[in-house]
Design a protein around this motif. Structure first.
Motif, PDB file in Angstrom:
ATOM      1  N   MET A 176       0.839  -1.206   0.000  1.00  0.00           N
ATOM      2  CA  MET A 176       0.000   0.000   0.000  1.00  0.00           C
ATOM      3  C   MET A 176       0.877   1.260   0.000  1.00  0.00           C
ATOM      4  N   ILE A 177       1.913   1.266   0.814  1.00  0.00           N
ATOM      5  CA  ILE A 177       2.818   2.417   0.895  1.00  0.00           C
ATOM      6  C   ILE A 177       3.560   2.598  -0.427  1.00  0.00           C
ATOM      7  N   LEU A 178       4.043   1.463  -0.988  1.00  0.00           N
ATOM      8  CA  LEU A 178       4.793   1.512  -2.252  1.00  0.00           C
ATOM      9  C   LEU A 178       3.939   2.052  -3.395  1.00  0.00           C
ATOM     10  N   GLU A 179       2.636   1.759  -3.359  1.00  0.00           N
ATOM     11  CA  GLU A 179       1.738   2.223  -4.418  1.00  0.00           C
ATOM     12  C   GLU A 179       1.266   3.655  -4.190  1.00  0.00           C
ATOM     13  N   GLY A 180       1.778   4.263  -3.131  1.00  0.00           N
ATOM     14  CA  GLY A 180       1.474   5.668  -2.897  1.00  0.00           C
ATOM     15  C   GLY A 180       0.137   5.939  -2.255  1.00  0.00           C
ATOM     16  N   VAL A 181      -0.496   4.909  -1.679  1.00  0.00           N
ATOM     17  CA  VAL A 181      -1.769   5.099  -0.976  1.00  0.00           C
ATOM     18  C   VAL A 181      -1.453   5.420   0.483  1.00  0.00           C
ATOM     19  N   MET A 182      -1.850   6.591   0.937  1.00  0.00           N
ATOM     20  CA  MET A 182      -1.541   6.995   2.298  1.00  0.00           C
ATOM     21  C   MET A 182      -2.486   6.315   3.304  1.00  0.00           C
ATOM     22  N   PRO A 183      -1.928   5.652   4.327  1.00  0.00           N
ATOM     23  CA  PRO A 183      -2.779   4.999   5.335  1.00  0.00           C
ATOM     24  C   PRO A 183      -3.532   6.025   6.168  1.00  0.00           C
ATOM     25  N   ASP A 184      -4.660   5.595   6.704  1.00  0.00           N
ATOM     26  CA  ASP A 184      -5.407   6.455   7.618  1.00  0.00           C
ATOM     27  C   ASP A 184      -5.391   5.840   9.017  1.00  0.00           C
ATOM     28  N   ASP A 185      -6.204   6.389   9.916  1.00  0.00           N
ATOM     29  CA  ASP A 185      -6.170   5.914  11.302  1.00  0.00           C
ATOM     30  C   ASP A 185      -6.609   4.453  11.421  1.00  0.00           C
ATOM     31  N   PHE A 186      -7.532   4.009  10.560  1.00  0.00           N
ATOM     32  CA  PHE A 186      -7.972   2.612  10.625  1.00  0.00           C
ATOM     33  C   PHE A 186      -6.871   1.665  10.137  1.00  0.00           C
ATOM     34  N   THR A 187      -6.101   2.111   9.148  1.00  0.00           N
ATOM     35  CA  THR A 187      -4.970   1.296   8.678  1.00  0.00           C
ATOM     36  C   THR A 187      -3.992   1.061   9.823  1.00  0.00           C
ATOM     37  N   PHE A 188      -3.612   2.164  10.475  1.00  0.00           N
ATOM     38  CA  PHE A 188      -2.628   2.058  11.552  1.00  0.00           C
ATOM     39  C   PHE A 188      -3.134   1.205  12.717  1.00  0.00           C
ATOM     40  N   SER A 189      -4.408   1.348  13.069  1.00  0.00           N
ATOM     41  CA  SER A 189      -4.936   0.581  14.205  1.00  0.00           C
ATOM     42  C   SER A 189      -4.866  -0.918  13.942  1.00  0.00           C
ATOM     43  N   SER A 190      -4.969  -1.329  12.657  1.00  0.00           N
ATOM     44  CA  SER A 190      -4.863  -2.758  12.327  1.00  0.00           C
ATOM     45  C   SER A 190      -3.416  -3.214  12.238  1.00  0.00           C
ATOM     46  N   VAL A 191      -2.588  -2.397  11.560  1.00  0.00           N
ATOM     47  CA  VAL A 191      -1.223  -2.855  11.282  1.00  0.00           C
ATOM     48  C   VAL A 191      -0.366  -2.849  12.545  1.00  0.00           C
ATOM     49  N   PHE A 192      -0.642  -1.974  13.507  1.00  0.00           N
ATOM     50  CA  PHE A 192       0.114  -1.992  14.761  1.00  0.00           C
ATOM     51  C   PHE A 192      -0.118  -3.306  15.514  1.00  0.00           C
ATOM     52  N   LYS A 193      -1.335  -3.810  15.436  1.00  0.00           N
ATOM     53  CA  LYS A 193      -1.626  -5.112  16.052  1.00  0.00           C
ATOM     54  C   LYS A 193      -0.855  -6.230  15.346  1.00  0.00           C
ATOM     55  N   ALA A 194      -0.744  -6.119  14.015  1.00  0.00           N
ATOM     56  CA  ALA A 194       0.005  -7.118  13.252  1.00  0.00           C
ATOM     57  C   ALA A 194       1.480  -7.113  13.641  1.00  0.00           C
ATOM     58  N   PHE A 195       2.066  -5.910  13.794  1.00  0.00           N
ATOM     59  CA  PHE A 195       3.469  -5.818  14.203  1.00  0.00           C
ATOM     60  C   PHE A 195       3.670  -6.452  15.585  1.00  0.00           C
ATOM     61  N   ALA A 196       2.726  -6.209  16.484  1.00  0.00           N
ATOM     62  CA  ALA A 196       2.820  -6.784  17.834  1.00  0.00           C
ATOM     63  C   ALA A 196       2.734  -8.307  17.782  1.00  0.00           C
ATOM     64  N   ASP A 197       1.810  -8.826  16.960  1.00  0.00           N
ATOM     65  CA  ASP A 197       1.654 -10.283  16.841  1.00  0.00           C
ATOM     66  C   ASP A 197       2.928 -10.945  16.321  1.00  0.00           C
ATOM     67  N   LEU A 198       3.623 -10.263  15.408  1.00  0.00           N
ATOM     68  CA  LEU A 198       4.811 -10.834  14.762  1.00  0.00           C
ATOM     69  C   LEU A 198       6.106 -10.480  15.487  1.00  0.00           C
ATOM     70  N   GLY A 199       6.014  -9.626  16.524  1.00  0.00           N
ATOM     71  CA  GLY A 199       7.220  -9.235  17.251  1.00  0.00           C
ATOM     72  C   GLY A 199       8.134  -8.325  16.461  1.00  0.00           C
ATOM     73  N   LEU A 200       7.576  -7.519  15.559  1.00  0.00           N
ATOM     74  CA  LEU A 200       8.368  -6.642  14.684  1.00  0.00           C
ATOM     75  C   LEU A 200       8.445  -5.240  15.298  1.00  0.00           C
ATOM     76  N   LEU A 201       9.315  -5.090  16.284  1.00  0.00           N
ATOM     77  CA  LEU A 201       9.411  -3.813  16.998  1.00  0.00           C
ATOM     78  C   LEU A 201       9.949  -2.703  16.098  1.00  0.00           C
ATOM     79  N   VAL A 202      11.019  -2.990  15.340  1.00  0.00           N
ATOM     80  CA  VAL A 202      11.620  -1.958  14.475  1.00  0.00           C
ATOM     81  C   VAL A 202      10.612  -1.476  13.442  1.00  0.00           C
ATOM     82  N   GLU A 203       9.918  -2.428  12.790  1.00  0.00           N
ATOM     83  CA  GLU A 203       8.918  -2.064  11.786  1.00  0.00           C
ATOM     84  C   GLU A 203       7.762  -1.292  12.425  1.00  0.00           C
TER      85      GLU A 203
END
Length: 712
Positions: free
Chosen positions: A128-155
């Protein structure tokens, strides 16, 4: 846009209804069908509500025939497929769309995260970022949970930075809550708190995420601070807030605050919520208020697996093992399936009560539910069989585990140690290197106990010296006490005393351990000196007074014995009476020295006399040094014959004539030397194995020999 092949389901959509729906579509006028026309939108919405995948497929086909692939309706179709649980259909349609709205990206990312496909959700976010689509608040609320599930602190931090640039961190409580939750799961509570403080409009979700994070990271005091801050801002807690803060109260053993929050929970109408009830039960258990936890449990209408397990765990932790076993039976009768934590707790209860038969029955249930190779139940089973003296079964369970970590290995080493299998314990200790396991404090203590119980002095000294130079091992007074006992029992009292003086702050247990060694080797002068050290630290220590009195008695210094007993009477100190227990036909029988209160007393003493005559023929001579009273020789012998463990063995032999049945005796104090020799000869005379568990360890008597090698 191609049609997505989806199988029709005539069981969920009637065939007539299916045809009517298709014909209705054919009558629609193509020029009037546009993105804004309510026909498609309302029909897609209906399919989402009824989860009708067949009707969605018809809509898609009709759109294809009309050449309609517009952005709005394509997004609605993607969402419709997701609501119907067809992730593959939704993704295929998504990939074929020439233009995608941010809402469509959000729908698919959220669905991946919800269905535990967080890795795919993160990949889609990156695309999504590579295609130039800017995330909104709903995008971030989902993807932060994904990072936590995968243990991706840096990302996660990188995405956090983007949310700051786009202005969502401060302005959106959804993003703020998701960030707090993510950092809490990473255990970086300082970052979680910084984010929470920057969010302008805080809500219950954000505060709850912060409280949960502090509670899970063991910072329960901070959780209480956040809860008070939340209340002061007028934000009402929800079910999960109460559940988390009650757990913190339990961890802090703060029953006063816990009871206050219980009252607030009732006033807020959340007392009947399952999460709140379970946390209330756990809180009272951790505060030692078992009766209150049982009262809470009574209000459960249909307690689930988590609730039953919380109750059983709390009862076991508070020493209510018999009630825990009773509740476990109630759980089974209620058709609630136990999990590995339930089984490990009830097996712990059986271990504490040395209830081998019940433990075997629970072991059978463990196998029935397919948990025989689970490391938690496996560790509990090893502990059970080890504490019941059945080492071969403990080893069998250990060998059957698929995954080995420190918990089962440490428990197996300790089981070997308890039962006097020192060489086996050392072999497993060495095998840890092959398994890639690094020892911890408990490993060291267990292997030193094994050396102590088997008299492996040199081996113990080598291991202790190696641990002393290992920065990852924290040597405690318990480790030093084990080494003092090892040296003391071997008669190396001077070395043992020097080791105590090396400790920065030797406690009462260390000095009392050395005093016990003085008692074994009749070292009176050192005993007096050590007793002064014990009494300096604990003037009313009854153990030191009893040990010194017994030492004077064993050396025949009866005047000093009288002085010690008078002093103990003045200080109102009492010596625990020696008691022995034997389990026959699931009924526990208790005996004390000289006890004639048992209803079968005549038969017991008759069997005892018969046994004494038999073993005298094998060379038994009463060792009157272990009579700690000023009596004549004959009285001393009669006193020895009536020791509690001898009465228990005599009763077991009178009650059970099956030579294949092992006699199991428990004693609250250390078995005396005369009884130890007596049981060795009895095992040979009657051809029965006798397993005795005293205050220190197990003794396995078989064919005139003991597993301890006469070293205990």
């Amino acid at each position: 846009m191609q049609a997505i092949p989806c199988n029709s389901n005539r069981n969920t959509v009637g065939f007539a209804k299916f045809l009517n729906f298709a014909r209705a579509f054919e009558t629609l006028s193509p020029p009037t069908l546009s993105d804004g026309h309510p026909s498609y939108a309302s029909l897609i919405q209906r399919c989402r509500e009824t989860k009708s995948i067949t009707e969605l497929a018809i809509i898609q086909t009709h759109m294809l025939k009309r050449g309609l692939s517009h952005l709005g309706l394509g997004s609605k179709l993607v969402d419709g497929f997701l609501k119907c649980g067809r992730m593959n259909c939704a993704r295929k349609l998504f990939d074929e769309m020439p233009h995608r709205h941010v809402v469509t990206w959000n729908s698919l990312i959220a669905a991946y995260v919800k269905h535990r496909l967080s890795e795919e959700g993160v990949r889609l976010y990156d695309r999504m970022i590579l295609e130039g689509v800017m995330p909104d608040d709903f995008t971030f609320s989902s993807v932060f949970k994904a990072f936590a599930d995968l243990g991706l602190l840096v990302e996660g931090r990188r995405a956090h930075g983007l949310s700051v640039v786009l202005g969502f961190e401060v302005s959106s409580v959804f993003v703020g809550s998701a960030l707090v939750d993510m950092y809490a799961k990473f255990g970086t509570m300082q970052e979680a708190r910084l984010v929470a403080d920057r969010v302008l409009e805080k809500d219950v979700v954000l505060f709850t995420a912060l409280i949960v994070g502090y509670s899970q990271c063991g910072e329960n005091g901070e959780a209480m601070v956040v809860f008070r801050e939340m209340i002061s801002k007028g934000i009402k807690p929800n079910e999960y807030t109460f559940a988390s803060i009650l757990i913190s109260c339990g961890n802090l053993e703060d029953s006063l605050t816990g009871k206050f929050i219980h009252c607030v929970t009732i006033k807020s109408g959340f007392e009947s919520a399952v999460a709140s009830q379970t946390s209330l039960l756990t809180m009272y258990s951790k505060c030692g208020l078992v009766d209150d936890s049982l009262k809470v449990f009574k209000h459960f209408v249909n307690p689930n697996q988590v609730t039953w397990t919380s109750l059983v765990v709390g009862l076991v932790q508070n020493g209510r093992e018999e009630i825990a076993l009773s509740k476990f039976r109630g759980m089974i009768r209620s058709s609630v399936i136990p999990n590995s934590f339930t089984f490990s707790s009830v097996l712990c209860a059986c271990s504490s009560l040395a209830m081998l038969e019940q433990g075997k029955q629970i072991h059978a249930m463990v196998l029935k539910f397919g948990l025989g190779t689970d490391k938690y139940t496996g560790t509990a089973l090893i502990d059970l069989y080890g504490k019941c003296g059945v080492v071969d079964m403990a080893r069998s369970v250990f060998d059957g585990l698929l995954e080995l970590d420190l918990a089962p290995v440490n428990t197996m080493i300790y089981s070997f140690a308890q039962n006097g299998f020192g060489h086996e314990a050392l072999a497993l200790y060495e095998r840890m290197k092959e398994l890639g396991l690094a020892q911890n404090d408990q490993t060291l203590l267990s292997v030193l106990l094994a050396c102590r119980n088997a008299g492996l002095v040199d081996e113990g000294l080598v291991i202790f010296a190696s641990a002393s130079s290992n920065p990852s091992i924290n040597l405690t007074n318990e480790h030093y006490a084990c080494m003092v006992d090892l040296l003391g029992r071997a008669g190396r009292l001077r070395e043992a005393e020097m080791l105590v003086t090396r400790v920065e702050n030797p406690d009462v247990v260390l000095w009392r351990t050395l005093l016990s060694a003085c008692r074994i080797h009749w070292e009176v002068d050192m005993a007096k000196r050590v007793t002064n050290m014990v009494l300096e630290l604990a003037p009313r220590d009854d153990g030191a007074h009893v040990l010194l009195s017994n030492l004077f008695a064993s050396t025949g210094d009866w005047n000093r014995v009288i002085e010690m007993k008078s002093l103990m009477r003045e200080m109102r100190l009492r010596k625990n009476p020696a008691m022995s227990w034997v389990d026959i036909d699931r009924e526990v029988h208790t005996f004390m020295a000289g006890d004639r209160s048992h209803p079968n007393s005549n038969e017991i003493y008759g069997m005892l006399e018969e046994l004494i005559e038999k073993i005298k023929g094998l060379g038994y001579v009463p060792d009157t040094r272990f009579v700690l009273q000023d009596l004549g020789d004959k009285e001393k012998e009669r006193s020895l014959y009536c020791h509690s463990e001898k009465l228990a063995v005599a009763f077991a032999l009178w009650k059970s004539s099956n030579r294949a049945t092992t006699i199991r005796i428990l004693k609250n104090l250390r078995v005396c030397g005369d009884c130890h020799n007596w049981m060795k000869l009895v095992s040979r005379a009657v051809g029965r194995e006798i397993i005795a568990r005293d205050a220190k360890r197990f003794h396995h008597f078989r064919d005139g020999m003991c597993s301890c090698g006469d070293y205990w």
